[in-house]
Motif scaffolding. Sequence first.
Motif, short mmCIF file in Angstrom:
data_model
loop_
_atom_site.label_atom_id
_atom_site.label_comp_id
_atom_site.label_asym_id
_atom_site.label_seq_id
_atom_site.Cartn_x
_atom_site.Cartn_y
_atom_site.Cartn_z
N VAL A 259 -14.57 3.87 77.47
CA VAL A 259 -14.31 5.19 76.92
C VAL A 259 -15.06 6.09 76.85
O VAL A 259 -14.64 7.45 76.90
N VAL A 260 -16.33 6.18 76.76
CA VAL A 260 -17.31 7.09 76.62
C VAL A 260 -17.39 7.77 77.99
O VAL A 260 -17.69 8.86 78.02
N ARG A 264 -16.73 11.75 78.65
CA ARG A 264 -17.67 12.51 79.18
C ARG A 264 -17.38 13.24 80.31
O ARG A 264 -17.52 14.51 80.77
N LYS A 265 -16.62 12.69 81.29
CA LYS A 265 -15.88 13.24 82.50
C LYS A 265 -14.50 14.00 82.23
O LYS A 265 -14.03 14.33 83.24
N ARG A 266 -14.10 13.82 80.72
CA ARG A 266 -13.15 14.49 80.45
C ARG A 266 -11.74 14.11 81.32
O ARG A 266 -10.94 15.08 81.75
N LEU A 267 -11.81 12.70 81.56
CA LEU A 267 -10.66 12.11 81.93
C LEU A 267 -9.58 11.52 81.09
O LEU A 267 -9.77 11.12 79.89
N HIS A 268 -8.40 11.59 81.52
CA HIS A 268 -7.19 11.24 80.52
C HIS A 268 -7.35 9.81 80.30
O HIS A 268 -7.64 8.93 81.29
N PRO A 269 -6.73 9.35 79.25
CA PRO A 269 -6.75 7.75 78.84
C PRO A 269 -6.24 7.14 79.93
O PRO A 269 -6.24 5.81 79.95
#
Length: 494
Positions: A259-260, A264-269
Amino acid sequence: MSNDFDESFLNKQDSTGLSWWFSNDEPNSKSKAQVKREARSARRIRRIGLTDRLLSHPGRLSILYFLVLIVIVTLLLLLPFSTHDWVFTNFPAAFFTAVSALSTCGIPVVNTAQYWSMFGQVVILFSIQFGGLGVMTFASMVALGASRRLKVSQRMLTASELGTTKLSEIKSVLSVVFATFAIAESLTFALLLPELFRVNRGQIGRTLWQALFYAVSAYNNTGFTPDATGLHINRWGVGLPILLSAFVGTLGFPVVLNVVQCARKRLHPKRWTLHTKLTLTTTGLLVLASLVWFLLVEWGNTALFPADDPSMKLRRALSAAVMPRSAGFDISWVPEVSNETKAFMSMLMFIGAGSSSTAGGIRVTTFAVIVLICAASFTGHRDVTAFHRRLPRRIQMTAVSVTTACFFLVFVGAVSLMFVTGCNFVDAMFEACSAFSLGGYSVGVANAGNPACLFILAAEMIVGRLGPLTIAYSISRPMAPEPIRYPQENIIVG
């Protein structure tokens, strides 16, 4: 005939002992020194590295680690200066407390603040820390050890689940584990300081000690507390940080790291791993179901909800919904709930928390796989899928095997408790599930005056701490080739 009696130096390893002499009749034979050098060189080539040796038997190493710590901690707690009154603690109580702390269960048989001295409490605190670190460390080693037997593509998937790209190095994974512990416990410590300072009326030494103890105990999901009153549930400044830390500890470090990293990479869930999705989804549903249960079934229970304020009832219900699966703080209300709630809590504790976490149980992902297998069977599907991913057959077999073996062990423990204590089945099952899942709750069956009961519960804790890990690792071994495959024939089930 001459070859059968050849005892030249080059044939020394194949000698049958028929002659006591070594022949040097070969003109081009190697000297003794040269052969020894070549033998040493071959041994160096065959020498297994430290990483491979550690990964060769991680299950055995974890068992040895915990057994050694149990012996050390038990001996320390037996010493007179481990208690306030400078008395020798009886062996069953010291052994049970050592196992309860090291397994991160936290079921107390004596009041931690009133019975144990500062030295004894420090021993318990270090036991909790080493127990939690040991669990996550060896869980990582088991995952790495199992991945060594997989194909390259499967190894990469396992590396992704562990949150590391250096799958072949234990050092990188261990550094992640230690960093996760340090950050989580430090944040909890910092958040607890202001409110505990007010609770202790400016006593800085007592405040620092309680904040440290609560921080370590909360993240490691252990029910031991440094004060005689237990968790300050009515003070949200203390209860909320402990609740959040315990909840994060139940997720497991692979989920937290995934999750972190995605944040940090601004990736979608949607880019989360399947393990993360299953863990968070199942955990959320279990907490929600537990919250609804306590609000509906125990709304009028004054032991759990002493105040009429709806907001306070919601706070206590939220704590009761999160804590039973893992931590076990504030156990004063547990013996006063209905038998229906005890049975419900037993189920929650048996399921437990996330894989590679400090909590116990069969794990939420194991429970999720069992539910998915049933769903696929009832709907007539051949594949077991989740979030548009198909689960391997080996994962399904592991989930079924772990659940069946653990349920059998808990049932045997519950029946044994009924024999030695005379308690009813609901209380015995509750206590066995609490010990196995390391929940830390008790309805009064655990009694310092009953050594047989303490030894049974201690065995359940050890099995709950090491059992699922060892079972999963043993199943992860490659399947042996079947020399004979017998004809298939159906049977009637159900």
